[in-house]
Design an enzyme around this catalytic site. Structure first.
Site, short mmCIF file in Angstrom:
data_model
loop_
_atom_site.label_atom_id
_atom_site.label_comp_id
_atom_site.label_asym_id
_atom_site.label_seq_id
_atom_site.Cartn_x
_atom_site.Cartn_y
_atom_site.Cartn_z
N GLU A 143 -10.30 -11.85 -16.96
CA GLU A 143 -10.98 -11.26 -18.11
C GLU A 143 -12.01 -10.25 -17.61
OE1 GLU A 143 -13.60 -12.93 -21.91
OE2 GLU A 143 -13.70 -13.93 -19.96
N LYS B 109 -7.75 -11.93 -27.80
CA LYS B 109 -8.43 -13.22 -27.91
C LYS B 109 -8.56 -13.63 -29.37
CE LYS B 109 -12.57 -15.59 -26.14
NZ LYS B 109 -13.82 -15.42 -25.38
N CYS C 231 -10.73 -17.20 -21.44
CA CYS C 231 -12.06 -17.79 -21.29
C CYS C 231 -12.22 -19.10 -22.07
CB CYS C 231 -13.12 -16.76 -21.66
SG CYS C 231 -14.77 -17.14 -21.00
#
Length: 540
Positions: A293, A356, A406
């Site tokens: 990321e 995301k 994440c």
């Protein structure tokens, strides 16, 4: 004939009402519970303390008035979450850290109140203590996973078990079943250790029949060691060579974004060095390279310089690169946190892009911005990160990747959706540059659980570490250090057994939440019939 209900077991002296632990002891037990729960989690990793923490909190709240039990649960929560979430201060400052910790602790307080409410049920049937604690802990985590603002599942009991036998249970019911087993072990422990209290005395009665002691000891041993007998899913036979590139950043801290080109160049350079190793025959030719990321905070779909160096890296290594990047939109201030496949020769594949789905509130987007602006104008420093609308299933040719970005690894449904969508391996792209090694270790524990839960070999790749490959039994391969550059290459098994946890999804958790509600309702009648003198006992 009228059937009379069975009499409650004698838990104190004749004619005495059930008593809680004295208040001064209860506060100490709550603090110790929070400490035990904290030390069970990474980076400490004393997983066996999780049942101890559960038992200590149960002892503190048993037979208490609801408000006081809420306070004791909140104390344990603050002791747990304030240090556990300290890393959030590096990116967001002290106020969001404090608010988040208090919110999480309050939910633990609600669980403490639920435990107190269920005390008459446990006093009548002591053998229910493991079951009751297992259920209320799952229900508490189900709430924390979803509220407020989409939830924050950090600090789940399941995430403390990355080195424990209970991790095997993830293949059969996911994180909720692991939490249930750990909390049930705590229930067996407190049932084994509990002694009735005399009225007006801080000395517990020592007399205990041998039969229940042996029974609870056997139950405790079975709950802790039993999962070792449960097999985990086997990985698939077909393999692909996957490379992890941890390029590192010029320095840790918020200002790393000001050096975003240097971060991109680090990953390009590390990939080109890997290509040289491949050309020299010292490394295998990868089928896929995974960058973390924010490896390119410069939007490569709009910036030709960034696109050129990424294409150069992909051409040199002669393999697709899964690039973690921030994409701008046509609306000023709106961005997307994305993973996109970048192919040698042809460049970015727009059809193989994952955005995301669960941006972090107050860090990646600002809920209630107009209200928050009344408190501080710093809310306008937070950009508006848009949510994706589909699971991260990306087809690179040689391997189908389940991309998770994440903190999304903490959410059950987001990870499962990629496996249901056909992911052969799981890839967690993360950026720990604004946090610390403790946060990275906590995240890696979640990756280990997900690998077992879904029977998929996994990897975690970070800008600064910790990066690693993970097997389907939760074993870690080739783990990197923190705040260093690293490149790792490994053969990863593709696919494997579809686990029961993958097939069942959220149903085990929902069943346990429903049973918790039934138990809470069932305790109502017992509470009405029980003669209580807790006010006098707690006033001492």
């Amino acid at each position: 004939m009228t059937l009379q209900p069975p009499a409650s077991p004698q838990v104190t002296g004749p004619g005495e009402a059930p008593r809680p632990v004295p208040r001064r002891w209860a506060v100490a037990l709550s603090v110790l519970a929070g400490v035990a729960l904290l030390l069970a989690l990474p980076p400490y990793g004393l997983w066996w303390l999780s049942p101890v923490g559960v038992a200590l909190l149960a002892a503190a709240t048993h037979r208490r008035r609801l408000f006081r039990a809420f306070g004791l649960g909140s104390i344990a929560g603050l002791v747990l979450f304030l240090p556990l979430l300290w890393w959030t201060t590096f990116a967001a400052g002290w106020l969001p850290w404090a608010l988040l910790s208090v919110a999480q602790a309050a939910i633990l307080g609600l669980m403490g109140a639920a435990g107190a409410w269920l005390s008459p049920l446990i006093d009548r049937w002591r053998g229910l203590w493991p079951l009751i604690l297992g259920l209320v802990w799952v229900a508490q985590e189900a709430l924390r996973d979803r509220a407020p603002f989409g939830g924050f599942p950090w600090g789940r009991l399941a995430f403390s078990q990355d080195e424990a036998p209970a991790l095997h249970m993830a293949a059969y019911g996911g994180a909720p079943l692991v939490t249930f087993f750990v909390a049930a072990a705590g229930g067996a422990l407190i049932a084994l250790a509990w002694r009735p209290w005399r009225a007006g005395s801080a000395v517990p009665r020592a007399r205990r029949p041998l039969g229940p002691v042996i029974g609870f000891a056997v139950a405790l041993a079975a709950l802790i060691a039993g999962p070792l007998l449960v097999p985990v899913a086997s990985s698939g036979g077909e393999k692909a060579v996957v490379a992890i590139v941890q390029g590192n950043v010029p320095r840790l801290g918020l200002d790393f974004n000001a050096q975003r080109r240097a971060v991109l160049d680090n990953h390009v350079t590390a990939t080109e060095k890997l290509a040289a190793e491949v050309a020299a025959g010292r490394q295998k030719q990868p089928d896929l390279v995974v960058w973390p990321e924010n490896s390119s905070d410069i939007d490569p779909l709009r910036n030709t310089d960034a696109a050129a160096v990424i294409s150069q890296a992909a051409d040199t290594i002669n393999a697709p690169i899964l690039v973690g990047t921030v994409l701008r939109t046509d609306v000023p201030g709106d961005i997307e946190n994305a993973g996109i496949l970048w192919n040698p020769g042809t460049g970015p594949d727009i059809d193989q892009k994952y955005v995301k789905r669960h941006p972090v509130p107050f860090a990646e987007y600002m809920p209630l911005r107009s209200i928050a602006r009344l408190v501080t104008d710093k809310v306008d420093l937070v950009r508006n990160m848009l949510s994706g609308d589909h699971p991260g299933v990306l087809h690179s040719g040689a391997v189908t990747v389940g991309d998770v970005i994440c903190f999304e690894v903490a959410y059950d449904d987001i990870v499962r959706d990629t496996v249901i969508g056909g992911a052969q391996v799981l890839a967690v792209q993360t950026n720990n540059a604004t946090f610390n090694e403790a946060e990275a270790r906590q995240q890696l524990a979640m990756v280990r659980l997900r690998a077992v839960e879904h029977g998929r070999e996994s990897l975690m790749v970070s800008t600064v570490g910790v990066s690693a490959f993970v097997g389907t039994a939760g074993q870690v391969y080739d783990s990197s250090g923190f705040n260093v550059g690293a490149v790792m290459v490994r053969d990863m098994s593709l696919g494997g057994t579809t686990t029961l946890a993958t097939r069942l999804g959220h149903w085990p958790e929902m069943v346990m939440v429903a049973l918790t509600i039934v138990a809470l309702a069932g305790a109502l009648g017992l509470r009405r019939r029980r003669r209580t003198t807790n006010d006098d006992a707690e006033a001492r």
